[in-house]
Write a protein that holds these residues in place. Structure first.
Motif, PDB file in Angstrom:
ATOM      1  N   LEU A 198       7.785  -1.513  13.633  1.00 59.87           N
ATOM      2  CA  LEU A 198       8.330  -2.137  14.841  1.00 59.87           C
ATOM      3  C   LEU A 198       7.992  -3.628  14.883  1.00 59.87           C
ATOM      4  N   LEU A 199       6.722  -3.958  14.636  1.00 61.10           N
ATOM      5  CA  LEU A 199       6.295  -5.357  14.695  1.00 61.10           C
ATOM      6  C   LEU A 199       6.957  -6.194  13.599  1.00 61.10           C
ATOM      7  N   ILE A 200       7.037  -5.648  12.398  1.00 57.59           N
ATOM      8  CA  ILE A 200       7.661  -6.367  11.284  1.00 57.59           C
ATOM      9  C   ILE A 200       9.143  -6.600  11.571  1.00 57.59           C
ATOM     10  N   SER A 201       9.816  -5.561  12.077  1.00 61.33           N
ATOM     11  CA  SER A 201      11.249  -5.660  12.362  1.00 61.33           C
ATOM     12  C   SER A 201      11.539  -6.690  13.451  1.00 61.33           C
ATOM     13  N   ARG A 202      10.585  -6.866  14.367  1.00 63.26           N
ATOM     14  CA  ARG A 202      10.751  -7.856  15.448  1.00 63.26           C
ATOM     15  C   ARG A 202      10.352  -9.263  15.015  1.00 63.26           C
ATOM     16  N   GLY A 203       9.810  -9.379  13.807  1.00 62.94           N
ATOM     17  CA  GLY A 203       9.340 -10.672  13.348  1.00 62.94           C
ATOM     18  C   GLY A 203       8.008 -11.072  13.958  1.00 62.94           C
ATOM     19  N   GLU A 204       7.253 -10.096  14.472  1.00 59.73           N
ATOM     20  CA  GLU A 204       5.982 -10.368  15.138  1.00 59.73           C
ATOM     21  C   GLU A 204       4.770 -10.136  14.242  1.00 59.73           C
ATOM     22  N   ALA A 225       5.066  -4.782   1.200  1.00 62.04           N
ATOM     23  CA  ALA A 225       4.882  -3.550   1.973  1.00 62.04           C
ATOM     24  C   ALA A 225       3.568  -2.855   1.642  1.00 62.04           C
ATOM     25  N   ALA A 226       3.138  -2.926   0.394  1.00 59.16           N
ATOM     26  CA  ALA A 226       1.907  -2.245  -0.015  1.00 59.16           C
ATOM     27  C   ALA A 226       0.680  -2.793   0.696  1.00 59.16           C
ATOM     28  N   GLY A 227       0.778  -3.995   1.233  1.00 57.01           N
ATOM     29  CA  GLY A 227      -0.366  -4.614   1.876  1.00 57.01           C
ATOM     30  C   GLY A 227      -0.564  -4.252   3.335  1.00 57.01           C
ATOM     31  N   TYR A 228       0.312  -3.431   3.918  1.00 61.45           N
ATOM     32  CA  TYR A 228       0.250  -3.191   5.359  1.00 61.45           C
ATOM     33  C   TYR A 228      -0.469  -1.932   5.838  1.00 61.45           C
ATOM     34  N   GLU A 242      13.351  -3.500   6.356  1.00 61.83           N
ATOM     35  CA  GLU A 242      14.331  -4.368   5.701  1.00 61.83           C
ATOM     36  C   GLU A 242      13.757  -5.773   5.519  1.00 61.83           C
ATOM     37  N   GLY A 243      13.962  -6.320   4.328  1.00 57.68           N
ATOM     38  CA  GLY A 243      13.502  -7.670   4.042  1.00 57.68           C
ATOM     39  C   GLY A 243      12.150  -7.744   3.387  1.00 57.68           C
ATOM     40  N   LEU A 244      11.431  -6.596   3.293  1.00 57.45           N
ATOM     41  CA  LEU A 244      10.116  -6.576   2.671  1.00 57.45           C
ATOM     42  C   LEU A 244      10.230  -6.095   1.224  1.00 57.45           C
TER      43      LEU A 244
END
Length: 297
Positions: free
Chosen positions: A257-263, A116-119, A109-111
């Motif tokens: 997980l990391l993206i969702s945590r803002g990390e 997203a294609a860059g991850y 969410e938020g991407l």
């Protein structure tokens, strides 16, 4: 459909936008209508014909391994995803209007699709090289060529694990590295002495392939504490070249997980139209990237 392809190895001029048959999802795969594809150094290394082991190439070949888009076909045996879902992941020939993915996850969410294609392969690579170099919490990791996609991910993941990071990059990217939690310094003449003044280096990563392997071994004191993803000559110095992908599925789970945590957040420096893929490769090969480059379909 439209697809970027090359029929011979060479420079960016060998890339051609062609009309091609649409691919279809086989067992354990999905097909997406591509909205964006990540531009990775491995893309132009494959185009040049470099022998990378994990990516044998049969000509003519498509281009690209990372993408984000909308699911429109689900292969046999696939569960938990359906047409219309927004996903990002890894597959083949992703510089195209449609592509088949073999590993994927829902777009956090938020991407945007471009972000997203860059991850996918970037996070897989970052997790892999941190593991392979054996750096632990409380130690310091030197990252040569730290401002690109993999470097951006390495800095954030390492800091989250309690690992100190020193990053080298161009003068224009020093504040960017500091913003990701790194102690930043420039490359170029005198860079080894500048790093030494910053403290002990326990392990090092070569992400740019700029001919620094000998110096990284000197700084760490042990070639086993250096990993390169960019210099094919690294083994001549006793340094491991890490070009074989690990589990992309596990990396995508970790990324979400990391993206969702803002990390974890990797910015998109520039987007290109599908027909501009050659320009994207030229810019990627020139280096000095801050974050990611993507092709928008």
């Amino acid at each position: 459909m439209k697809k970027m392809s090359f029929a011979e190895f060479g420079g960016p001029e060998v890339l051609r936008l062609i009309d091609a048959e649409e691919p279809h999802a086989g067992p354990g795969q999905i097909r997406i209508a591509v909205r964006a594809a990540g531009v990775n150094p491995v893309d132009w290394r494959i185009r040049e014909g470099q022998v990378l082991g994990a990516h044998p190439t049969v000509l003519p070949s498509g281009v690209g391994i990372d993408a984000a888009g909308v699911v429109d076909e689900v292969g046999e045996g696939v569960e938990g995803v359906e047409a219309g879902d927004h996903v990002f992941g890894e597959g083949s020939s992703t510089y195209a209007e449609f592509a088949v993915l073999s590993a994927w996850a829902g777009v956090p969410e938020g991407l945007t699709f471009e972000e997203a294609a860059g991850y996918p392969s970037v996070v897989e690579t970052a997790l892999r090289v941190i593991r392979e170099v054996g750096v632990q919490s409380g130690q310091t990791l030197l990252v040569s060529g730290a401002s690109g996609g993999v470097g951006s991910a390495v800095l954030q993941i390492a800091r989250g694990r309690g690992i100190g990071v020193i990053g080298t990059a161009g003068a224009g990217n020093q504040d960017y590295l500091r913003g990701l939690g790194a102690v930043a310094t420039t490359y170029g003449e005198g860079w080894v002495d500048r790093v030494r003044r910053l403290g002990r280096v326990d392990a090092a990563l070569d992400l740019a392939g700029s001919g620094v392997i000998r110096e990284l071994v000197e700084l760490t004191g042990d070639p086993r504490k250096v990993i390169s993803i960019a210099d094919l000559d690294a083994p001549k110095f006793g340094v491991r070249f890490s070009g074989v992908a690990g589990s992309v599925v596990e990396a995508l789970v970790e990324a979400v997980l990391l993206i969702s945590r803002g990390e974890l957040r990797i910015p998109v420096e520039r987007s290109y139209r599908l027909a501009e893929a050659a320009a994207a490769h030229v810019d990627s090969q020139a280096g000095h990237t801050r974050g990611r480059r993507v092709v928008v379909v």
